[in-house]
Design an enzyme around this catalytic site. Structure first.
Site, PDB file in Angstrom:
ATOM      1  N   ARG A 144      97.119  27.001 -48.357  1.00 52.41           N
ATOM      2  CA  ARG A 144      96.834  27.663 -49.632  1.00 52.41           C
ATOM      3  C   ARG A 144      95.642  28.615 -49.512  1.00 52.41           C
ATOM      4  NH1 ARG A 144      95.445  25.710 -55.533  1.00 52.41           N
ATOM      5  NH2 ARG A 144      94.440  27.729 -55.528  1.00 52.41           N
ATOM      6  N   ASP A 145      94.767  28.304 -48.573  1.00 56.34           N
ATOM      7  CA  ASP A 145      93.625  29.182 -48.341  1.00 56.34           C
ATOM      8  C   ASP A 145      94.048  30.632 -48.243  1.00 56.34           C
ATOM      9  OD1 ASP A 145      91.892  27.185 -48.271  1.00 56.34           O
ATOM     10  OD2 ASP A 145      91.206  27.474 -46.210  1.00 56.34           O
TER      11      ASP A 145
END
Lengths: 486, 122
Positions: free
Chosen positions: B78-79
Site C-alpha cells: 500500500r505504501d
C-alpha cells in the site's frame, strides 16, 4: 527550572526615568518600574523566575512579572540560560557586500608640513611612515592627483556623489595641484553624471585672500586643526623654529570665516597633557574666533610621551565633555544651535541604532591616498606598505580588502563581547591601536573606561532630548555629508 | 508593549516586529499551514486538510506484532499508492503523465492485485 540572565546592556536615568541601551541590537527602551526592577535584580547575576518573583514581590506581582519577563525576552534584553554544549552556534560573521563603494577618498597632496607640532602622528616619534626616507614624493603630482580623482569616481560605484578630501602634511602647501584637481574632478564628474563634493583639513597658516576666495567659490568644506586660545595653541602647535602659531592662524581663520559662508566650517582640536580645558577651548573657538562647530579628539600617542594624557587627564576630559554635552542639550532642546560636534555625531549613531562591525569606514567606505598614489586603509596609514589596499591606477585590491575585513571584525575582539558600548565603539581607531599595541586588530583597551563613560553621557542626553523635544530627533534620521577627517 | 517604550529608531523596529506576537488570541487567526509561512497571503484562506503518512495514524503499516511484515493489517504494497497519491512523494513511481500512464491498469485493489502491477523500465 529555567534560569534567566541579562544580555549585555546599560541602564541609565534621564529626565527622572529609567532607560536601557541593549548592546545586541543597539536599541534604546524606556522602562517601567517592573522592567527596571527585573534588570536591576539580574545585574547581580543570573537567577530563576521563582527567585525573581520572591525578590520582586512588592514591586512586581507574579502576573506582572511574567508579562515583564516575556517582553524583556522578546526584545532580547534577557535570555534563558542554556548549557554551553546545547547553545546554538554563534551566527557567522557578517561581512559587507563587496565591491563596497568608496564614499570618501582622502588625497594626501603632500607629506610635508610647515608646522612642527610635537605630538603629530605623521612626523612625531610615533609616526608609521618615515616620509623623509620611504621614497614617496614630497608633493603629489598633477598626474597622480588626476588618477586619484578617477579612482574616487570609479570606486564610488553606485553612489550618486563621490566625496574627496584633501589632506597632508599641510594641505595648502600644494595648493597649486589642489586647485587644478578640483577643476579636473568637476569636469570628470559632470561627464559621468555624478556629483562630487570637496573638503580639506588645514592648519590655516597659509590661507590667503586668493585661497579663501577659491574655497568659498568652490564650496569646499574646511576643517581647521586648531587647539584653542593662544597659550594652548602655542604649547604644541609650533613652527619648526619653535615659534607658536596662534598669532599667524587666528586672523587668517577669522578672514576665512568672514568670507566662506557656503559650508559650515569646523575646528578640530587635539587634546594633550596640559591642553584639557575643553570648555574654555570651545568658547574661544566659537565665540571669539567664530567657528560653527568644534570637535575634540585625544592625541594618539604611546604612554611615555610628554603630551600623552594620563588616566586623571582622561577623567578630566570626560567631566569637561559631560558639562559641554549638557550645554548642548539645553541649547538643542530649546531649538538653538550648539557646535559641540562630538555629541552630535554620537547622538546620530544612537538615534539610528547603529551597530558597528568595524569601528570606522577605513578600508571600506573611506581610503587614504599617499603622494605616490598608493591606497591605504585611511589617510593616517597613507604610504605604509603594510596597510596598503590598492593603488589609484589598479583600484582597490579586493583580496587585501577582504583579508583586512576578516581580521578586524568585532567578533574577533574578545574583550569587546561583554561591553555595552560595543555597537558604537567596535574597538576604536585602528591607528590608535597600531600606535599603542603595534597591532591594528587590537581593541583600544586603554580607552574602554572613557568610551563607556562618554557613551553613558550621550545616552542620557539622547533620552532626555527624546523626552523633552522629540521633534529634534528627526534631524538625526539622515546621515549628513562625509565627516571631517583628522 | 506595556513595560517597555521604544525610544530610538532601532527600538521602534523591534517593537513593530514583536507586537504581533503579543496580541491575545482571538480565534480568527489563520491556521498554521505547512509550506505557507511568511509573506503576503498567496491564496484565499481555506480549511486545511492534512495529508500524508506523517499526519495519518495508520497502525500496523511498517511492522506486525512480531516485528516482521508477514502479518500486517495493511500490505506493505500500500505504501506504493499511499505515498504518491496521499503524500506528493512520487519519486518511486513511474512517470504516469508521460511514459507509463497505464502502469496500474491491471491493479484494481492493491491488497489483492499488487502482483499485477507492471514493471516499468525507464
Amino acid at each position: 527550572m529555567t534560569v534567566i540572565e541579562a544580555r549585555p546592556h546599560h541602564r541609565f536615568e534621564a529626565a527622572g526615568r529609567p532607560f536601557v541601551y541593549l548592546a545586541d541590537s543597539a536599541s534604546v527602551f524606556g522602562l517601567d518600574d517592573a522592567a527596571e526592577a527585573v534588570l536591576a535584580a539580574l545585574a547581580g547575576g543570573r537567577c530563576s523566575r521563582d527567585e525573581l518573583a520572591e525578590r520582586l514581590t512588592p514591586v512586581c506581582p507574579a502576573e506582572a512579572l511574567d508579562e515583564t519577563l516575556a517582553e524583556l525576552e522578546r526584545v532580547r534584553a534577557i535570555a534563558p540560560v542554556v548549557p554551553t554544549e546545547t547553545r546554538p552556534d554563534r551566527p557567522k560573521k557578517v561581512f559587507p557586500l563587496t565591491p563596497f563603494p568608496v564614499s570618501t577618498t582622502v588625497i594626501n597632496v603632500t607629506n610635508q608640513c610647515n608646522l612642527g607640532c610635537t605630538y603629530c602622528y605623521e612626523y612625531g616619534d610615533d609616526r608609521i611612515v618615515d616620509t623623509g626616507r620611504n621614497g614617496a614624493p614630497k608633493f603629489m603630482t598633477e598626474e597622480t592627483a588626476r588618477q586619484s580623482v578617477d579612482f574616487a569616481l570609479r570606486e564610488s560605484g553606485s553612489n550618486p556623489v563621490a566625496h574627496i578630501t584633501f589632506f597632508g602634511g599641510e594641505t595648502l602647501l600644494n595648493f597649486r595641484v589642489l586647485k587644478k584637481t578640483v577643476a579636473y574632478a568637476r569636469e570628470r564628474a559632470a561627464m559621468l553624471g555624478k556629483g562630487v563634493d570637496f573638503s580639506l583639513t588645514t592648519n590655516a597658516t597659509l590661507l590667503t585672500d586668493e585661497i579663501i576666495e577659491f574655497l568659498a567659490e568652490n564650496e569646499i568644506g574646511v576643517t581647521v586643526s586648531m587647539d584653542g586660545p593662544r597659550d594652548l595653541q602655542n604649547r604644541f602647535r609650533v613652527f619648526h623654529d619653535g615659534r607658536g602659531s596662534y598669532d599667524v592662524v587666528a586672523p587668517k581663520v577669522k578672514a576665512l570665516l568672514a568670507r566662506h559662508r557656503s559650508r559650515p566650517i569646523g575646528a578640530r582640536v587635539t587634546l594633550t597633557a596640559g591642553v584639557l580645558d575643553v570648555r574654555r577651548i570651545y568658547r574661544h573657538l566659537t565665540e571669539e574666533i567664530g567657528f560653527h562647530e568644534v570637535g575634540f579628539a585625544p592625541v594618539t600617542s604611546k604612554d611615555a610621551r610628554a603630551w600623552a594624557i594620563d588616566g586623571t587627564g582622561m577623567e578630566r576630559v570626560l567631566a569637561e565633555f559631560r558639562a559641554l554635552a549638557l550645554e548642548w542639550l539645553e541649547a538643542v532642546a530649546a531649538g538653538r544651535h550648539h557646535g559641540f560636534s562630538n555629541v552630535r555625531e554620537t547622538l546620530q549613531e544612537i538615534h539610528q541604532g547603529m551597530s558597528k562591525a568595524y569601528p570606522c569606514g577605513a578600508g571600506l567606505g573611506l581610503v587614504g591616498v599617499s603622494t605616490d598614489g598608493q591606497v591605504a586603509l585611511c589617510h593616517r596609514f597613507a604610504g605604509s606598505d603594510a596597510h596598503r589596499i590598492g593603488s589609484v591606477d589598479t583600484g582597490i585590491d579586493r583580496v587585501a580588502q577582504r583579508e583586512f575585513l576578516e581580521r578586524h571584525h568585532i567578533d574577533d575582539k574578545p574583550d569587546c563581547q561583554s561591553c555595552f558600548a560595543r555597537p558604537l565603539c567596535a574597538g576604536g581607531c585602528y591607528h590608535e591601536a597600531h600606535t599603542r599595541y603595534g597591532d591594528t586588530t587590537h581593541a583600544n583597551l586603554h580607552f574602554c573606561r572613557w568610551v563607556r563613560g562618554w557613551t553613558d553621557v550621550c545616552l542620557r542626553v539622547y533620552a532626555e532630548l527624546a523626552e523633552r523635544n522629540p521633534a529634534v530627533l528627526a534631524r538625526f534620521e539622515t546621515t549628513g555629508a562625509a565627516e571631517p577627517v583628522s | 508593549m506595556k513595560h517597555l517604550k521604544a525610544i530610538n529608531a532601532k527600538a521602534g523596529l523591534i517593537e513593530r516586529l514583536v507586537t504581533p506576537l503579543e496580541a491575545p488570541a482571538t480565534g480568527d487567526e489563520p491556521d498554521v499551514v505547512a509550506l505557507q509561512g511568511g509573506g503576503p497571503p498567496q491564496q484565499p484562506q481555506q480549511p486545511h486538510i492534512p495529508l500524508g503518512c506523517s499526519l495519518v495514524f495508520s497502525p500496523g503499516w511498517e511492522a506486525d506484532r512480531t516485528g516482521g511484515t508477514a502479518g500486517l493489517c495493511q500490505p506493505v504494497e500500500r505504501d506504493l499508492f499511499d505515498c504518491h497519491i496521499g503524500c506528493f512523494w512520487p519519486a518511486h513511481v513511474p512517470d504516469m503523465l508521460n511514459h507509463a500512464p497505464d502502469w496500474t491498469k491491471k491493479c484494481a485493489a492493491a491488497q489483492k492485485d499488487w502482483r499485477k502491477i507492471d514493471i516499468v523500465f525507464p
